[in-house]
Design a protein around this motif. Sequence first.
Motif, PDB file in Angstrom:
ATOM      1  N   SER A 210       0.833  -1.208   0.000  1.00 19.14           N
ATOM      2  CA  SER A 210       0.000   0.000   0.000  1.00 19.14           C
ATOM      3  C   SER A 210       0.866   1.255   0.000  1.00 19.14           C
ATOM      4  CB  SER A 210      -0.937   0.009   1.219  1.00 19.14           C
ATOM      5  OG  SER A 210      -1.897  -1.011   1.118  1.00 19.14           O
ATOM      6  N   HIS A 326      -1.552   3.572   6.743  1.00 17.18           N
ATOM      7  CA  HIS A 326      -0.910   2.276   6.500  1.00 17.18           C
ATOM      8  C   HIS A 326       0.519   2.203   7.053  1.00 17.18           C
ATOM      9  CE1 HIS A 326      -3.674  -0.143   4.010  1.00 17.18           C
ATOM     10  NE2 HIS A 326      -4.145   1.024   3.597  1.00 17.18           N
ATOM     11  N   ALA A 391      -6.662   2.459   6.143  1.00 21.25           N
ATOM     12  CA  ALA A 391      -6.526   1.416   7.173  1.00 21.25           C
ATOM     13  C   ALA A 391      -7.235   1.884   8.442  1.00 21.25           C
ATOM     14  CB  ALA A 391      -5.046   1.154   7.463  1.00 21.25           C
TER      15      ALA A 391
END
Length: 392
Positions: A210, A326, A391
């Motif tokens: 990511s 992330h 996230a």
Amino acid sequence: MNDRRSFYFLWVSQMMANAGDVLYIVGLIQLVYLSSGSVLTLTLIPMTITFSRLIGSFLTPLLLHRFPLRRILLFSMFGKIVVLSAVFLLKDESILWVLLLVSMIAFLDGWAAPIRQAMLPEFVGISALPKANSLVAISDNTVNLVSWPLGAFFVVQFNGDVLIVVTIVLYIFGWLMTFGIKSIIYVRRELPSLKEQLSGGWKYSFSEKSIRNILILDMLTAFAGAVWISAILYVYVDEVLGQNEAWWGYINAFYSGGFIIGGYLFAKLVKVSGQRMIVVGCFLTSFLTVCFIYPQFAVVSLVISLFLGLFGQLQMIAQLTILQTHTETNQLGHVFSVQSVLVMGAFGVATFLFGWVAETYGITSAFYLSAIVMFGIGLFAIMQKKTLTYAN
């Protein structure tokens, strides 16, 4: 940690620093031009700033392994106060002295940008991060929008000396505000080798899918965005619009206005997926860039500029939020250091490339190239859908 008070101190201190960064450049440009009378000499200032910031960002991990984030930020801001004071005292000396001092300020700026981005998630928490990023983006662009004409007014009414003094005052206030930021817990560990200190952030960034994809998007977006540099827009106004130089300022103002609106809009669209914002932002930016080449009327270029800024801002904040959410807390500074190096490096290379394309094949070819790159970024974002999410 969730510390709203520290966030506001960080926010205000950096607004003051950002305003000062614009004002001192405006003042310095006037002073250097009056003393040298050379346009070529003026171009050395942005080149020096970009190169020095890149080096500063690249070396930031050496500090992250040794000092808490707040201490690095305090030292960076205090260093800028000292160096800019030296610029004021030595402004009548050789241009080489001035460029050396300017490079030192930019070098210190290379630390501050990744540090601020690393602090934000700590102070606001993951859930409030999109709105915090939106607020910071709005304030940054508002400061830029106001500071450039304000700086020009000061130069006309007074001179560059006054702007440099005003900037020093702003830096001092920003530095004092930084003391109100609560220090983030720092665990001192055994120092790895110099090579590992400099490469650790790069290894981490490109091992996480990511993070790697967002960095690629940031780098390519910066590359495509280089077409909007002042030199190319100046030629566009003359050759495509057939208008006077004032329209160059109008386009920049509408573009910045779009950025501000985009910041407000992002706060209202926090439930929309980050990947969707990125894809829509890329494709619409590509489409609008092509429309920008052939406006039916000059005023249409202003409307297009507004929407280019709006969709560009939505895309940028979405990418920033995904990157922050992330990244592990202890790696935030390292990742944003990597991001700064990639973005500034891509922008620097693209500046020369777009200039060459515009000179060799015409100004419209440069915009077509930018549109193609943005379209490609959109396709990449579609293919990487699973990795481009916020996230929890």
